[in-house]
Design a protein around this motif. Structure first.
Motif, short mmCIF file in Angstrom:
data_model
loop_
_atom_site.label_atom_id
_atom_site.label_comp_id
_atom_site.label_asym_id
_atom_site.label_seq_id
_atom_site.Cartn_x
_atom_site.Cartn_y
_atom_site.Cartn_z
N GLU A 122 0.84 -1.19 0.00
CA GLU A 122 0.00 0.00 0.00
C GLU A 122 0.87 1.24 0.00
O GLU A 122 1.92 1.27 0.64
N GLY A 123 0.44 2.26 -0.72
CA GLY A 123 1.21 3.50 -0.73
C GLY A 123 0.90 4.33 -1.95
O GLY A 123 -0.22 4.33 -2.46
N MET A 124 1.94 5.01 -2.43
CA MET A 124 1.81 5.90 -3.58
C MET A 124 2.92 5.60 -4.57
O MET A 124 4.04 5.31 -4.18
N VAL A 125 2.58 5.72 -5.85
CA VAL A 125 3.57 5.65 -6.92
C VAL A 125 3.67 7.04 -7.51
O VAL A 125 2.65 7.67 -7.82
N VAL A 126 4.88 7.53 -7.64
CA VAL A 126 5.12 8.80 -8.30
C VAL A 126 5.85 8.50 -9.60
O VAL A 126 6.85 7.78 -9.60
N LEU A 127 5.32 9.03 -10.70
CA LEU A 127 5.95 8.90 -12.01
C LEU A 127 6.39 10.28 -12.45
O LEU A 127 5.65 11.26 -12.28
N TYR A 128 7.57 10.34 -13.04
CA TYR A 128 8.11 11.62 -13.49
C TYR A 128 8.87 11.40 -14.79
O TYR A 128 9.74 10.53 -14.86
N VAL A 129 8.52 12.15 -15.82
CA VAL A 129 9.22 12.04 -17.10
C VAL A 129 10.27 13.15 -17.15
O VAL A 129 9.97 14.32 -16.90
N GLN A 130 11.50 12.79 -17.47
CA GLN A 130 12.64 13.70 -17.41
C GLN A 130 12.87 14.45 -18.72
O GLN A 130 13.99 14.53 -19.19
N HIS A 131 11.81 15.02 -19.27
CA HIS A 131 11.97 15.67 -20.55
C HIS A 131 11.07 16.91 -20.61
O HIS A 131 10.06 16.97 -19.93
N THR A 132 11.44 17.85 -21.46
CA THR A 132 10.69 19.10 -21.56
C THR A 132 9.70 19.10 -22.72
O THR A 132 8.99 20.08 -22.91
N THR A 133 9.66 18.01 -23.49
CA THR A 133 8.72 17.93 -24.60
C THR A 133 7.90 16.64 -24.57
O THR A 133 7.40 16.17 -25.58
N ALA A 134 7.75 16.06 -23.38
CA ALA A 134 6.91 14.89 -23.18
C ALA A 134 6.22 15.04 -21.83
O ALA A 134 6.78 15.64 -20.90
N THR A 182 0.90 11.15 -9.50
CA THR A 182 0.91 10.44 -8.23
C THR A 182 -0.32 9.54 -8.20
O THR A 182 -1.45 10.03 -8.37
N ILE A 183 -0.10 8.24 -8.02
CA ILE A 183 -1.19 7.28 -8.08
C ILE A 183 -1.15 6.40 -6.83
O ILE A 183 -0.13 5.77 -6.54
N PRO A 184 -2.25 6.35 -6.08
CA PRO A 184 -2.27 5.48 -4.91
C PRO A 184 -2.38 4.01 -5.33
O PRO A 184 -2.89 3.70 -6.42
N PHE A 185 -1.92 3.12 -4.45
CA PHE A 185 -2.11 1.69 -4.68
C PHE A 185 -2.43 1.01 -3.36
O PHE A 185 -2.09 1.51 -2.27
N LYS A 186 -3.14 -0.09 -3.44
CA LYS A 186 -3.52 -0.88 -2.27
C LYS A 186 -3.52 -2.34 -2.67
O LYS A 186 -3.91 -2.68 -3.79
N ASP A 187 -3.09 -3.20 -1.75
CA ASP A 187 -2.98 -4.63 -2.04
C ASP A 187 -2.15 -4.88 -3.30
O ASP A 187 -2.43 -5.77 -4.09
#
Length: 110
Positions: free
Chosen positions: A12-24, A76-81
């Motif tokens: 359980e928790g949070m997933v953070v996704l980050y794209v390292q680009h200035t045109t995406a 930021t996307i929560p997740f459980k189980d």
């Protein structure tokens, strides 16, 4: 992404996704009908065309920079189980606004 989350074994928790680009960018939207992402791209291209707006950036991709600023570069996307808590129709999209390029997306699980 779900595969990586399962592999990490987090419950359980949070997933953070980050794209390292200035045109995406990254966004969450309907994933059931392929017309939705097409319509989104069409609307963005109509609102912010690549040419004809007097952009001064020499690489001729100012439109891609602006679209990225509007869409955003992180989620930021929560997740459980061990499962992402996306809605029934939701999917995660990497939005490419500057042609085909290799992109790096960072995933942090907390």
């Amino acid at each position: 992404m779900q595969e990586q989350l399962t592999k990490d074994g987090a419950d359980e928790g949070m997933v953070v996704l980050y794209v390292q680009h200035t045109t995406a960018g990254l966004t969450i939207n309907e994933n059931a009908d392929p017309d939705v992402p097409r319509d989104m791209l069409h609307a963005l291209r109509t609102l912010i065309p690549q040419h004809g707006m007097g952009f001064r950036h020499g690489e001729e991709n100012s439109d891609a920079h602006i679209k990225t600023s509007l869409v955003g570069t992180s989620l930021t996307i929560p997740f459980k189980d061990g499962k992402l808590l996306l809605g029934r129709w939701q999917g995660i999209f990497l939005c490419e606004f500057d042609g085909g390029r290799e992109r790096q997306v960072i995933m942090i699980v907390r």
